[in-house]
Design a protein around this motif. Structure first.
Motif, PDB file in Angstrom:
ATOM      1  N   MET A 126       0.886  -1.250   0.077  1.00 22.79           N
ATOM      2  CA  MET A 126       0.039  -0.152   0.189  1.00 22.79           C
ATOM      3  C   MET A 126       0.852   1.288  -0.123  1.00 22.79           C
ATOM      4  O   MET A 126       1.886   1.514   0.892  1.00 22.79           O
ATOM      5  CB  MET A 126      -0.916   0.145   1.366  1.00 22.79           C
ATOM      6  N   THR A 127       0.753   2.084  -1.018  1.00 25.87           N
ATOM      7  CA  THR A 127       1.400   3.479  -0.973  1.00 25.87           C
ATOM      8  C   THR A 127       0.840   4.387   0.165  1.00 25.87           C
ATOM      9  O   THR A 127       0.105   4.139   0.880  1.00 25.87           O
ATOM     10  CB  THR A 127       0.761   4.281  -2.126  1.00 25.87           C
ATOM     11  N   ASP A 128       2.020   5.260   0.422  1.00 25.52           N
ATOM     12  CA  ASP A 128       1.671   6.287   1.416  1.00 25.52           C
ATOM     13  C   ASP A 128       0.500   7.012   1.142  1.00 25.52           C
ATOM     14  O   ASP A 128      -0.341   7.263   2.058  1.00 25.52           O
ATOM     15  CB  ASP A 128       2.989   7.475   1.412  1.00 25.52           C
ATOM     16  N   ARG A 129       0.181   7.370   0.084  1.00 27.21           N
ATOM     17  CA  ARG A 129      -1.097   8.245  -0.516  1.00 27.21           C
ATOM     18  C   ARG A 129      -2.260   7.127   0.051  1.00 27.21           C
ATOM     19  O   ARG A 129      -3.206   7.804   0.513  1.00 27.21           O
ATOM     20  CB  ARG A 129      -1.070   8.547  -1.625  1.00 27.21           C
ATOM     21  N   GLN A 130      -2.492   5.952  -0.269  1.00 27.02           N
ATOM     22  CA  GLN A 130      -3.445   5.117  -0.076  1.00 27.02           C
ATOM     23  C   GLN A 130      -3.397   4.881   1.486  1.00 27.02           C
ATOM     24  O   GLN A 130      -4.741   5.013   1.852  1.00 27.02           O
ATOM     25  CB  GLN A 130      -3.231   3.530  -0.418  1.00 27.02           C
ATOM     26  N   MET A 131      -2.372   4.941   2.201  1.00 27.89           N
ATOM     27  CA  MET A 131      -2.436   4.800   3.669  1.00 27.89           C
ATOM     28  C   MET A 131      -3.146   6.044   4.327  1.00 27.89           C
ATOM     29  O   MET A 131      -3.903   6.077   5.168  1.00 27.89           O
ATOM     30  CB  MET A 131      -0.808   4.515   4.347  1.00 27.89           C
ATOM     31  N   ALA A 132      -2.626   7.261   3.699  1.00 32.63           N
ATOM     32  CA  ALA A 132      -3.143   8.516   4.342  1.00 32.63           C
ATOM     33  C   ALA A 132      -4.717   8.397   3.953  1.00 32.63           C
ATOM     34  O   ALA A 132      -5.593   8.916   4.830  1.00 32.63           O
ATOM     35  CB  ALA A 132      -2.515   9.803   3.385  1.00 32.63           C
ATOM     36  N   MET A 133      -5.202   8.296   2.854  1.00 33.16           N
ATOM     37  CA  MET A 133      -6.662   8.263   2.178  1.00 33.16           C
ATOM     38  C   MET A 133      -7.245   7.253   3.367  1.00 33.16           C
ATOM     39  O   MET A 133      -8.452   7.411   3.823  1.00 33.16           O
ATOM     40  CB  MET A 133      -6.776   7.659   1.096  1.00 33.16           C
ATOM     41  N   ARG A 134      -7.021   6.057   3.624  1.00 31.42           N
ATOM     42  CA  ARG A 134      -7.649   5.091   4.543  1.00 31.42           C
ATOM     43  C   ARG A 134      -7.509   5.641   5.835  1.00 31.42           C
ATOM     44  O   ARG A 134      -8.769   5.787   6.446  1.00 31.42           O
ATOM     45  CB  ARG A 134      -6.847   3.910   4.659  1.00 31.42           C
ATOM     46  N   LEU A 135      -6.733   6.451   6.381  1.00 35.85           N
ATOM     47  CA  LEU A 135      -6.810   7.083   7.588  1.00 35.85           C
ATOM     48  C   LEU A 135      -7.790   8.263   7.574  1.00 35.85           C
ATOM     49  O   LEU A 135      -8.645   8.283   8.311  1.00 35.85           O
ATOM     50  CB  LEU A 135      -5.276   7.807   8.024  1.00 35.85           C
ATOM     51  N   TYR A 136      -7.844   9.092   6.468  1.00 36.27           N
ATOM     52  CA  TYR A 136      -8.840  10.215   6.450  1.00 36.27           C
ATOM     53  C   TYR A 136     -10.136   9.566   6.268  1.00 36.27           C
ATOM     54  O   TYR A 136     -10.986  10.085   7.029  1.00 36.27           O
ATOM     55  CB  TYR A 136      -8.455  10.946   5.153  1.00 36.27           C
ATOM     56  N   LEU A 137     -10.525   8.315   5.537  1.00 39.43           N
ATOM     57  CA  LEU A 137     -11.706   7.848   5.626  1.00 39.43           C
ATOM     58  C   LEU A 137     -12.328   7.136   7.065  1.00 39.43           C
ATOM     59  O   LEU A 137     -13.385   7.470   7.376  1.00 39.43           O
ATOM     60  CB  LEU A 137     -11.568   6.764   4.582  1.00 39.43           C
ATOM     61  N   ALA A 138     -11.084   6.680   7.698  1.00 34.37           N
ATOM     62  CA  ALA A 138     -11.568   5.919   8.879  1.00 34.37           C
ATOM     63  C   ALA A 138     -11.933   7.117   9.870  1.00 34.37           C
ATOM     64  O   ALA A 138     -13.092   6.819  10.762  1.00 34.37           O
ATOM     65  CB  ALA A 138     -10.402   5.355   9.687  1.00 34.37           C
ATOM     66  N   VAL A 139     -11.219   8.321  10.070  1.00 31.11           N
ATOM     67  CA  VAL A 139     -11.679   9.479  10.834  1.00 31.11           C
ATOM     68  C   VAL A 139     -12.861   9.962  10.550  1.00 31.11           C
ATOM     69  O   VAL A 139     -13.796  10.158  11.481  1.00 31.11           O
ATOM     70  CB  VAL A 139     -10.456  10.552  10.911  1.00 31.11           C
ATOM     71  N   GLY A 140     -13.167  10.397   9.254  1.00 32.03           N
ATOM     72  CA  GLY A 140     -14.515  10.987   8.758  1.00 32.03           C
ATOM     73  C   GLY A 140     -15.584   9.854   8.985  1.00 32.03           C
ATOM     74  O   GLY A 140     -16.567  10.209   9.575  1.00 32.03           O
ATOM     75  N   CYS A 141     -15.432   8.546   8.852  1.00 30.94           N
ATOM     76  CA  CYS A 141     -16.779   7.846   9.204  1.00 30.94           C
ATOM     77  C   CYS A 141     -16.832   7.630  10.641  1.00 30.94           C
ATOM     78  O   CYS A 141     -17.959   7.637  11.270  1.00 30.94           O
ATOM     79  CB  CYS A 141     -16.415   6.296   8.630  1.00 30.94           C
TER      80      CYS A 141
END
Length: 140
Positions: free
Chosen positions: A1-16
């Protein structure tokens, strides 16, 4: 998983998590005020005390010595997202100032001291409970 994908996963987790926490805050307010007929101060106090317990218990259970293995997305979902959406320091501040503007200094002071004190006590209780759970043997 790329750094960007990891960051997007974190953003999505926080938002949800924040969406669910905010909905839980709204619904608890509805139950406490509309169904139970209590003052809105009780609703704000409730979510702050419960949120303090949840964040400390979860942090303890998922920390380095914790019994639950939860990755960064899961921790951020609960701690930054859900607890951030559930708890509301800004509403507590507004409630306190409304009481002050109405001239009810004793209630404003009692409310503020009580909510902060109970929130800290709840966090401490969450830590104690989770620490005890962490020390229990794990069944395989």
């Amino acid at each position: 998983m790329t750094d960007r994908q990891m960051a997007m996963r974190l953003y999505l987790a926080v938002g949800c998590g924040a969406a669910i926490g905010s909905l839980a805050r709204f619904l608890s307010g509805y139950v406490i005020v509309s169904l139970l007929g209590l003052n809105a101060l009780w609703s704000t106090a409730f979510v702050n005390v419960v949120g303090s317990w949840v964040i400390m218990a979860f942090a303890t259970l998922t920390g380095p010595d914790g019994r639950l293995m939860v990755g960064p997305a899961g921790r951020n979902f609960v701690m930054a997202g859900f607890c951030g959406g559930l708890t509301t320091f800004s509403a507590m501040s507004l409630d306190t100032f409304i009481l002050l503007f109405e001239g009810d200094w004793p209630l404003a002071a009692t409310y503020l001291i009580s909510v902060v004190g109970l929130s800290l006590a709840a966090a401490w209780l969450g830590y104690l409970m989770a620490s005890r759970l962490n020390r229990l043997p794990v069944d395989s």
